[in-house]
Design a protein around this motif. Sequence first.
Motif, PDB file in Angstrom:
ATOM      1  N   ASN A 196      40.458  40.971  45.169  1.00  0.00           N
ATOM      2  CA  ASN A 196      41.145  41.025  43.879  1.00  0.00           C
ATOM      3  C   ASN A 196      40.979  42.375  43.196  1.00  0.00           C
ATOM      4  O   ASN A 196      41.889  42.830  42.489  1.00  0.00           O
ATOM      5  N   ASP A 252      33.720  40.407  36.352  1.00  0.00           N
ATOM      6  CA  ASP A 252      34.716  39.415  35.970  1.00  0.00           C
ATOM      7  C   ASP A 252      35.392  39.710  34.641  1.00  0.00           C
ATOM      8  O   ASP A 252      36.591  39.446  34.476  1.00  0.00           O
ATOM      9  N   ASP A 306      38.552  38.001  38.648  1.00  0.00           N
ATOM     10  CA  ASP A 306      37.960  37.628  39.942  1.00  0.00           C
ATOM     11  C   ASP A 306      37.379  38.897  40.558  1.00  0.00           C
ATOM     12  O   ASP A 306      38.123  39.784  40.979  1.00  0.00           O
TER      13      ASP A 306
END
Length: 389
Positions: free
Chosen positions: A317, A307, A312
């Motif tokens: 992502n 992260d 994300d």
Amino acid sequence: MKKFLIILTPVALVLFTAWKWLLLPGVEKRMNTRTGEALPALSVRARALHESLVVGDLHADSFLWARDIGDRADYGHVDLPRARDGNLAIQVFTAVTKSPRGQNYASNASDAPDNITLLAVAQGWPPRTWGSLLERALYHAGRVRALASEAPGQMRVIHSAEDLRQALASRAQGGKQLAAILGIEGAHPLEGELANIGRLHDAGYRVMGLQHFFDNELGGSLHGQSGAGLTEFGRAAVQEMAERSIVIDVAHSSEAVVRDVLALVERPLIVSHTGLRGMCDTPRNISDGLMKAVAAAGGLVGIGYWDGAVCDPSPENIVRTMRYAIDLLGVEHVALGSDYDGTVEVAFDVGELGVLTQEMLRQGFSEYEIRRIMGENLRDFFLEQLPAS
């Protein structure tokens, strides 16, 4: 007293063994986690394509831990059996030698208490490593070499471009040998001595990060307190590294250090494990403009899976971040930079890397783009930058 010591010694050994094999795994289980979210089954197309790839990763800290990565584990992110499951061909294994207590992305003091000292003692590293960052790096290299010696068909330590060609040729003929490249995360193991570059090079190190989470003798960290560029010692060290064909990693360096290195040497750099500021605006990532300068000089940027780098950390992502990186830097400058086993939580481990191939297909990546990002860029970079033989 003598009788007491005779009784105490085996008791101490039993307690230490229990600590090492029962309690220490619990420490890593809390540090190197997986989200637990179910991953989609690979399609026939994605599985076939993934198995045909050269897969490479620029950064994993797996040898920091007591776990024997020659054996399959149900925790942590990397071991050789799971690497085979994920078709991993090339891995940069990085030595972490110092980590400040209270580590964060914003500001860390150079003289903060060190986490790795406690870990070294608890895991039974040799006493010479308890007070020396250089000895910790040398011990790390010894662990990697020992595993390669025990399982030569499964892993080979890479010192030269020729070594890498041979390892890849073996895989092309059906072998499963993992090409392991040694790196250090922050050049504080130099302990202020240029001669230690030679010692680390002789031990097998071919990648050197300049900083980690704190300013050091070479210059400022992205997460330090000074924001400074290279010191005079740092400039001399960078030039020595370049002369020895050591790949320089600026993943944790201050922006001033990155600019100084770009101006000082002509050899391309890597940002081994990172995200892109334009996609994930955190203190972990340097500016997009500076990333473009690294790429323009022939450098390689490894996209991370956690992260702090990508905000994300879902496969969807991460792949969107890769598309952003391609558009910003060019497809030839993008690679994988997992930060596996680096006290991060990820959505998939090394045995599940096919999820990235499948997600890139789903998002419309071409086969050329997939092959380049998953490992061919990394392969070609090291074939060009490592010593020839």
